[in-house]
Design a protein around this motif. Structure first.
Motif, mmCIF file in Angstrom:
data_model
loop_
_atom_site.group_PDB
_atom_site.id
_atom_site.type_symbol
_atom_site.label_atom_id
_atom_site.label_comp_id
_atom_site.label_asym_id
_atom_site.label_seq_id
_atom_site.Cartn_x
_atom_site.Cartn_y
_atom_site.Cartn_z
ATOM 1 N N MET A 144 71.828 34.791 53.144
ATOM 2 C CA MET A 144 70.616 35.523 53.441
ATOM 3 C C MET A 144 69.431 34.558 53.413
ATOM 4 O O MET A 144 69.267 33.783 52.483
ATOM 5 C CB MET A 144 70.438 36.615 52.391
ATOM 6 C CG MET A 144 69.340 37.565 52.682
ATOM 7 S SD MET A 144 70.010 38.870 53.687
ATOM 8 C CE MET A 144 68.575 39.591 54.343
ATOM 9 N N ALA A 145 68.605 34.611 54.422
ATOM 10 C CA ALA A 145 67.439 33.725 54.518
ATOM 11 C C ALA A 145 66.321 34.214 53.600
ATOM 12 O O ALA A 145 66.180 35.401 53.335
ATOM 13 C CB ALA A 145 66.950 33.665 55.952
ATOM 14 N N ASP A 146 65.517 33.288 53.128
ATOM 15 C CA ASP A 146 64.385 33.591 52.269
ATOM 16 C C ASP A 146 63.339 34.389 53.042
ATOM 17 O O ASP A 146 63.059 34.111 54.208
ATOM 18 C CB ASP A 146 63.801 32.278 51.752
ATOM 19 C CG ASP A 146 62.616 32.493 50.848
ATOM 20 O OD1 ASP A 146 62.721 33.312 49.925
ATOM 21 O OD2 ASP A 146 61.581 31.833 51.072
ATOM 22 N N ARG A 147 62.713 35.364 52.373
ATOM 23 C CA ARG A 147 61.699 36.204 53.010
ATOM 24 C C ARG A 147 60.514 35.375 53.509
ATOM 25 O O ARG A 147 59.974 35.614 54.587
ATOM 26 C CB ARG A 147 61.219 37.261 52.017
ATOM 27 C CG ARG A 147 60.178 38.207 52.586
ATOM 28 C CD ARG A 147 59.623 39.115 51.509
ATOM 29 N NE ARG A 147 58.818 38.419 50.538
ATOM 30 C CZ ARG A 147 57.520 38.134 50.708
ATOM 31 N NH1 ARG A 147 56.902 38.470 51.797
ATOM 32 N NH2 ARG A 147 56.846 37.497 49.758
ATOM 33 N N GLY A 148 60.107 34.373 52.735
ATOM 34 C CA GLY A 148 59.002 33.510 53.142
ATOM 35 C C GLY A 148 59.330 32.686 54.376
ATOM 36 O O GLY A 148 58.479 32.498 55.251
ATOM 37 N N PHE A 149 60.565 32.192 54.465
ATOM 38 C CA PHE A 149 60.983 31.414 55.627
ATOM 39 C C PHE A 149 60.972 32.275 56.885
ATOM 40 O O PHE A 149 60.495 31.858 57.938
ATOM 41 C CB PHE A 149 62.366 30.818 55.393
ATOM 42 C CG PHE A 149 62.887 30.019 56.555
ATOM 43 C CD1 PHE A 149 62.307 28.808 56.889
ATOM 44 C CD2 PHE A 149 63.939 30.481 57.313
ATOM 45 C CE1 PHE A 149 62.770 28.060 57.962
ATOM 46 C CE2 PHE A 149 64.418 29.755 58.381
ATOM 47 C CZ PHE A 149 63.831 28.538 58.715
ATOM 48 N N ILE A 150 61.474 33.502 56.775
ATOM 49 C CA ILE A 150 61.478 34.413 57.924
ATOM 50 C C ILE A 150 60.045 34.743 58.347
ATOM 51 O O ILE A 150 59.731 34.789 59.539
ATOM 52 C CB ILE A 150 62.276 35.690 57.589
ATOM 53 C CG1 ILE A 150 63.749 35.334 57.427
ATOM 54 C CG2 ILE A 150 62.094 36.752 58.654
ATOM 55 C CD1 ILE A 150 64.616 36.445 56.915
ATOM 56 N N ALA A 151 59.156 34.932 57.386
ATOM 57 C CA ALA A 151 57.752 35.202 57.704
ATOM 58 C C ALA A 151 57.130 34.031 58.455
ATOM 59 O O ALA A 151 56.372 34.227 59.412
ATOM 60 C CB ALA A 151 56.970 35.492 56.424
ATOM 61 N N GLN A 152 57.444 32.808 58.058
ATOM 62 C CA GLN A 152 56.917 31.632 58.748
ATOM 63 C C GLN A 152 57.414 31.561 60.182
ATOM 64 O O GLN A 152 56.670 31.190 61.087
ATOM 65 C CB GLN A 152 57.292 30.370 57.995
ATOM 66 C CG GLN A 152 56.586 30.220 56.666
ATOM 67 C CD GLN A 152 57.071 28.999 55.927
ATOM 68 O OE1 GLN A 152 57.080 27.918 56.477
ATOM 69 N NE2 GLN A 152 57.468 29.197 54.680
ATOM 70 N N LEU A 153 58.659 31.919 60.397
ATOM 71 C CA LEU A 153 59.200 31.925 61.753
ATOM 72 C C LEU A 153 58.524 32.981 62.623
ATOM 73 O O LEU A 153 58.480 32.852 63.840
ATOM 74 C CB LEU A 153 60.709 32.157 61.725
ATOM 75 C CG LEU A 153 61.546 31.040 61.121
ATOM 76 C CD1 LEU A 153 63.014 31.445 61.074
ATOM 77 C CD2 LEU A 153 61.380 29.746 61.904
#
Length: 89
Positions: A1-10
């Motif tokens: 599962m990807a980090d929530r912060g990383f997905i937000a940056q994308l």
């Protein structure tokens, strides 16, 4: 599962830090600081403004000033090839 912060940056969000200076009713001569940090969209800052609306409704403190810093962490300039090996002993 990807980090929530990383997905937000994308999705275009960047790390936003707000330094909120405020007064409490029980100590009006004392200026206090609260630091808030979350991923948000510049220049509109909808997440920060939602938090500030919450502050006005729920927290018994008068806001004196807010300083905002914003940085988009993922960008092409940050990635470059490195030719070498660093060994740590």
């Amino acid at each position: 599962m990807a980090d929530r912060g990383f997905i937000a940056q994308l999705q275009g969000y960047g790390l936003t830090t707000a330094e909120i200076h405020y007064y409490r009713p029980d100590a009006p001569s004392l200026l206090q600081i609260f630091v808030w940090q979350e991923y948000d969209l510049a220049p509109d800052f909808p997440v920060l403004f939602d938090f500030m609306d919450y502050w006005r409704r729920e927290i018994e403190a008068a806001v004196h000033s807010v300083r905002i810093a914003h940085e988009t962490l993922i960008r092409p300039a940050e990635w470059r090839a490195v030719n070498g090996v660093i060994s740590v002993q």
